[in-house]
Design a protein around this motif. Structure first.
Motif, PDB file in Angstrom:
ATOM      1  N   SER A   1      11.660   8.692  75.397  1.00  0.00           N
ATOM      2  CA  SER A   1      12.343   6.909  76.137  1.00  0.00           C
ATOM      3  C   SER A   1      10.945   6.290  76.681  1.00  0.00           C
ATOM      4  O   SER A   1      10.866   4.946  76.868  1.00  0.00           O
TER       5      SER A   1
ATOM      6  N   GLY B   1       9.397   2.853  75.372  1.00  0.00           N
ATOM      7  CA  GLY B   1       9.241   1.937  76.207  1.00  0.00           C
ATOM      8  C   GLY B   1       7.456   0.989  75.919  1.00  0.00           C
ATOM      9  O   GLY B   1       7.363  -0.136  75.968  1.00  0.00           O
ATOM     10  N   TYR B   2       6.420   1.813  75.801  1.00  0.00           N
ATOM     11  CA  TYR B   2       4.928   1.407  76.094  1.00  0.00           C
ATOM     12  C   TYR B   2       4.895   1.047  74.452  1.00  0.00           C
ATOM     13  O   TYR B   2       4.676  -0.001  74.421  1.00  0.00           O
TER      14      TYR B   2
ATOM     15  N   ALA C   1       6.574  -2.466  74.470  1.00  0.00           N
ATOM     16  CA  ALA C   1       5.621  -3.556  75.450  1.00  0.00           C
ATOM     17  C   ALA C   1       4.393  -3.461  74.467  1.00  0.00           C
ATOM     18  O   ALA C   1       4.271  -5.196  74.737  1.00  0.00           O
TER      19      ALA C   1
ATOM     20  N   THR D   1      17.092  -3.900  77.171  1.00  0.00           N
ATOM     21  CA  THR D   1      17.783  -2.489  76.851  1.00  0.00           C
ATOM     22  C   THR D   1      19.298  -3.187  77.561  1.00  0.00           C
ATOM     23  O   THR D   1      18.851  -4.189  78.961  1.00  0.00           O
TER      24      THR D   1
ATOM     25  N   PHE E   1      12.243   4.117  79.252  1.00  0.00           N
ATOM     26  CA  PHE E   1      12.206   3.121  78.547  1.00  0.00           C
ATOM     27  C   PHE E   1      11.803   2.072  79.343  1.00  0.00           C
ATOM     28  O   PHE E   1      10.262   1.851  79.016  1.00  0.00           O
ATOM     29  N   ALA E   2      12.204   2.071  80.601  1.00  0.00           N
ATOM     30  CA  ALA E   2      11.532   1.026  81.677  1.00  0.00           C
ATOM     31  C   ALA E   2      10.077   1.702  82.393  1.00  0.00           C
ATOM     32  O   ALA E   2       9.570   0.884  82.716  1.00  0.00           O
TER      33      ALA E   2
ATOM     34  N   VAL F   1       7.236   0.943  79.842  1.00  0.00           N
ATOM     35  CA  VAL F   1       6.687  -0.310  80.212  1.00  0.00           C
ATOM     36  C   VAL F   1       6.149  -0.224  80.630  1.00  0.00           C
ATOM     37  O   VAL F   1       4.756  -1.158  81.232  1.00  0.00           O
TER      38      VAL F   1
ATOM     39  N   VAL G   1      11.438  -6.020  81.782  1.00  0.00           N
ATOM     40  CA  VAL G   1      12.131  -5.283  80.808  1.00  0.00           C
ATOM     41  C   VAL G   1      13.348  -5.908  81.710  1.00  0.00           C
ATOM     42  O   VAL G   1      13.612  -6.281  82.958  1.00  0.00           O
TER      43      VAL G   1
ATOM     44  N   ASP H   1      14.996  -0.100  86.642  1.00  0.00           N
ATOM     45  CA  ASP H   1      15.234   1.384  87.360  1.00  0.00           C
ATOM     46  C   ASP H   1      15.209   1.765  88.453  1.00  0.00           C
ATOM     47  O   ASP H   1      15.738   2.234  88.932  1.00  0.00           O
TER      48      ASP H   1
ATOM     49  N   PHE I   1      16.704  -2.403  72.626  1.00  0.00           N
ATOM     50  CA  PHE I   1      16.350  -1.142  73.373  1.00  0.00           C
ATOM     51  C   PHE I   1      17.988  -0.990  73.137  1.00  0.00           C
ATOM     52  O   PHE I   1      18.442  -0.660  74.684  1.00  0.00           O
TER      53      PHE I   1
END
Length: 359
Positions: free
Chosen positions: A148, A152-153, A156, A166, A182-183, A186, A199, A204, A237
């Protein structure tokens, strides 16, 4: 691992063979044609059901593959609600299964109780582990924070609006681990590229964000995704099983303005009708892990050591880009490969507390 959030619900004793009716689909037994082995592998789904195009469906594929390749028989019980778990577990015990596979964190209590009450039956559970090891329970975990992070990368880098979103089904570790990774991915992109992609839907640091409240309601998923889109997110997401399909519906309805990244399985295979909006998917090798656990029981090699799928062992990873392959720049693909190598080597250390730890 933190015990499942359902502790407060009354649990039916799993040693009872009388199955009370509580709305779940009756257990189905499907013997393999000409089965050579007197062995039955069984499975209990979570409330998403076996046709969720995601979590349960991928796990069930592992059971089907084992039945076909090992020439054994199967039985299964599909849960319609969380209240069905004890009853369905009891039904599988009554089916005289040699191994029972529980699909998901929410079945932890029912699995633990059944395993303790039936030490001669092997159990394996996806995305959870007993607080203390149980001799006949093999946990199957997946560090999807790693893949994930890559997602995320990627999101972004591909975003045109500078905002990605998400949301989850229920706030439990097997869901938030995706959102955490994911966060973090990013944030890594922003640091590396001196950007400020936002995000939406998950913080997170605060462990706070958007959840539909279940894994079944597609309408809630679509509304939640539309909320993110209205705020400017152009890549979604969803981590919500069938409710996540509502997010894909919202992306598809945008007529090319919004795309998505799927979870658990390759969405272009499990939900092909949405492939046109799927950049990639964060895969979990649940089918392979389930099949291997069943094979170990068939071959008398079963143990209770936890399996953890990672980028390194192929237990998790990004799916092919499919229709987006020509749209993802070669340089970005190389950066994703480098990120994978850095996660495996430990150069990039993920912070998510939801990551499974070896028992």
């Amino acid at each position: 691992m933190v015990k499942q959030y359902m502790r407060g619900l009354a649990m039916v004793g799993v040693v009872t063979l009388a199955v009370a009716a509580c709305g779940s689909k009756p257990a189905e037994e499907t013997p393999a044609g000409g089965a050579k082995k007197d062995f039955k592998a069984c499975m209990v789904s979570d409330s998403g059901g076996f046709d969720d195009k995601s979590f349960n469906q991928t796990s069930y594929k592992g059971l089907q593959d084992a039945v076909k390749e090992l020439n054994i028989s199967e039985a299964k019980a599909e849960s319609k609600s969380d209240n069905d778990y004890p009853t369905n577990m009891t039904a599988m015990v009554a089916q005289k299964c040699n191994i029972i596979v529980s699909v998901g964190f929410k079945l932890e209590d029912a699995t633990d109780k059944a395993a303790v009450a039936n030490p001669d039956i092997k159990f394996t559970i996806v995305d959870s582990a007993p607080a203390e090891p149980i001799p006949n329970v093999k946990p199957l975990g997946f560090n999807t924070a790693e893949s994930s992070f890559q997602a995320g990368y990627l999101a972004a880098a591909m975003s045109q609006s500078g905002k990605v979103g998400t949301y989850g089904g229920i706030k439990i570790p097997p869901v938030t681990i995706f959102m955490d990774g994911f966060a973090e991915g990013v944030r890594h992109y922003n640091t590396t590229k001196s950007k400020n992609v936002q995000v939406l839907g998950w913080d997170d640091a605060k462990q706070d964000g958007l959840f539909t409240g279940d894994f079944e309601d597609k309408a809630k998923g679509q509304n939640t995704a539309q909320n993110l889109i209205t705020q400017g997110a152009d890549i979604i997401f969803p981590v919500a099983g069938p409710a996540g399909l509502g997010g894909l519906q919202a992306a598809k309805a945008s007529n090319g303005k919004v795309n998505a990244i799927w979870v658990d399985t390759d969405g272009c295979e499990s939900a092909a009708e949405y492939c046109s909006v799927l950049i990639t998917s964060v895969q979990k090798g649940m089918d392979v892990a389930v099949k291997d656990a069943i094979a170990s029981a068939v071959e008398n090699k079963f143990d209770n050591k936890q399996f953890i799928g990672t980028l390194e062992n192929g237990g998790t990873g990004l799916a092919p880009f499919h229709e987006f392959d020509s749209k993802v720049p070669a340089e970005l693909k190389s950066e994703l490969d480098a990120i994978k190598a850095d996660i495996i080597s430990g150069k990039i250390k993920l912070q998510s507390k939801a990551q499974p730890k070896a028992s």
